[in-house]
Design a protein around this motif. Sequence first.
Motif, short mmCIF file in Angstrom:
data_model
loop_
_atom_site.label_atom_id
_atom_site.label_comp_id
_atom_site.label_asym_id
_atom_site.label_seq_id
_atom_site.Cartn_x
_atom_site.Cartn_y
_atom_site.Cartn_z
N UNK A 13 0.84 -1.20 0.00
CA UNK A 13 0.00 0.00 0.00
C UNK A 13 0.87 1.25 0.00
N UNK A 14 1.94 1.25 0.77
CA UNK A 14 2.85 2.41 0.81
C UNK A 14 3.48 2.66 -0.55
N UNK A 15 3.89 1.58 -1.24
CA UNK A 15 4.48 1.71 -2.58
C UNK A 15 3.46 2.27 -3.57
N UNK A 16 2.24 1.72 -3.51
CA UNK A 16 1.18 2.20 -4.41
C UNK A 16 0.85 3.66 -4.13
N UNK A 17 0.82 4.03 -2.87
CA UNK A 17 0.52 5.40 -2.49
C UNK A 17 1.61 6.34 -3.01
#
Length: 189
Positions: A13-17
């Motif tokens: 999720x952090x990477x996608x964000x």
Amino acid sequence: MKKRDIKHLGNDIAKKQAELKKYLVKDFPRLVANDALQTFDDSWDKQGFTDEKGTFKSWEERKKNDGSKSDSNRGTLIGKGSGILRRSLEAKSITTNKVVIGTPVKYAQAHNEGAEIEQTISITPKMRKFAWAKFYETKKPSWRGLALTKKKEINRTLTIPKRQFMGNSKPLTDKIRKRLDTKMNKLFE
């Protein structure tokens, strides 16, 4: 859909964000500017504009100086093909919050919004001679009146009809939404 390990969900999720933030800050505003320029340029091909409600409003046809309709093969704002106004559209400012499209051409606003321009025309001997020639050619009394007038100048109002080529547009808004939806769907597959 890919299988994901729950242990790595936070990192995913952090990477996608981070990827989405980079897209929204760096790429998206530039792509929106290009979409806007393309949409506004299409107004010339369509000879009209589609507003924010999705209503297409075609440009009023050009008229010759004598009031008759112009040649059907001539464009309304294109004239004899100079294309200065059309080619002048540019992205004036691109930030993460706002994209501003504009033009340095002074008469652009008058065409886009319509205008009434007050003019004072000096009557010269050359103009009188031209008026006589037009009177003998057409036999219209207005030309004779211009040739014989005692006035040194004439005041007139030039009306430029609204021929909108840029502004809030439903097709542009739809194109921007679709671009963002596509990116979001691709990102969070």
